[in-house]
Design an enzyme around this catalytic site. Structure first.
Site, PDB file in Angstrom:
ATOM      1  N   HIS A  84       0.845  -1.195   0.000  1.00  0.00           N
ATOM      2  CA  HIS A  84       0.000   0.000   0.000  1.00  0.00           C
ATOM      3  C   HIS A  84       0.875   1.236   0.000  1.00  0.00           C
ATOM      4  O   HIS A  84       1.982   1.243   0.526  1.00  0.00           O
ATOM      5  CB  HIS A  84      -0.911   0.017   1.228  1.00  0.00           C
ATOM      6  CG  HIS A  84      -1.814  -1.167   1.303  1.00  0.00           C
ATOM      7  ND1 HIS A  84      -2.955  -1.265   0.566  1.00  0.00           N
ATOM      8  CD2 HIS A  84      -1.720  -2.313   2.011  1.00  0.00           C
ATOM      9  CE1 HIS A  84      -3.550  -2.415   0.823  1.00  0.00           C
ATOM     10  NE2 HIS A  84      -2.801  -3.080   1.699  1.00  0.00           N
ATOM     11  N   ASN A 101       6.813  -8.892   1.345  1.00  0.00           N
ATOM     12  CA  ASN A 101       5.732  -7.913   1.262  1.00  0.00           C
ATOM     13  C   ASN A 101       5.822  -6.995   2.470  1.00  0.00           C
ATOM     14  O   ASN A 101       5.959  -7.473   3.590  1.00  0.00           O
ATOM     15  CB  ASN A 101       4.364  -8.594   1.309  1.00  0.00           C
ATOM     16  CG  ASN A 101       4.020  -9.359   0.072  1.00  0.00           C
ATOM     17  OD1 ASN A 101       4.887  -9.862  -0.625  1.00  0.00           O
ATOM     18  ND2 ASN A 101       2.738  -9.469  -0.197  1.00  0.00           N
TER      19      ASN A 101
END
Length: 184
Positions: A84, A101
């Site tokens: 994000h 991630n």
């Protein structure tokens, strides 16, 4: 897969397709992918004087624009994925493995005193949730899921889930199944 560039491997994680240079440029409309592209170019040209200066200036602009504080000196394996857009801080001495991630609000920082003085080393296939904090010369093993809002200042063995503040380790064989997709 060895013939593909590190940028192609990073972008594969997002699209599950091997992309041409033109296709990569088209994907750069996404701020996360755009920043990863700029970061990788700054890393690629670290040793070439003019291109080093150029890409560091471009990277600095996008660090401010997007709120990602990641430097070209940071060693990051292929398949890097920013989940994000938003504030993210990674110390330049940190080492991050393949297929990792990292969500928004994460801090991966250096500790300047005490028994864990130094920066983290993060293994392969690690998923770091939003607002997690990892500090000090700690080692995070492979296949580790760090739950959002966790505070980690100790070593974490492979195949674990880490949650809470103070954090607890839960041994889990398939810790990142369903979290780390499209591995390269």
């Amino acid at each position: 897969m060895s013939g593909y560039s590190i940028i192609q491997k990073d972008f594969y994680r997002e699209s599950e397709q091997w992309l041409s240079t033109i296709q990569i440029w088209k994907k750069c409309i996404n701020p996360n992918l755009h920043f990863v592209y700029i970061l990788r170019m700054a890393q690629k040209y670290q040793k070439k004087t003019f291109l080093n200066i150029f890409w560091k200036m471009v990277l600095r602009h996008y660090q401010i624009k997007y709120g990602f504080q990641i430097y070209p000196e940071t060693k990051i394996g292929e398949g890097f994925y920013l989940g994000h857009w938003g504030s993210l801080v990674i110390n330049p001495d940190t080492i991050i493995g393949k297929n990792c991630n990292i969500a928004q609000g994460v801090t991966i920082g250096q500790q300047n005193r005490g028994k864990n003085e130094g920066s983290p080393v993060i293994g392969d296939e690690v998923w770091i949730g939003a607002n997690a904090v990892i500090v000090g010369a700690v080692t995070i093993g492979n296949n580790v899921l760090i739950v959002p809002n966790s505070y980690v200042n100790f070593d974490v063995p492979s195949n674990s889930v880490v949650l809470g503040n103070p954090a607890k380790i839960i041994p889990t064989a398939n810790a990142t199944d369903g979290y780390i997709n499209r591995k390269v």
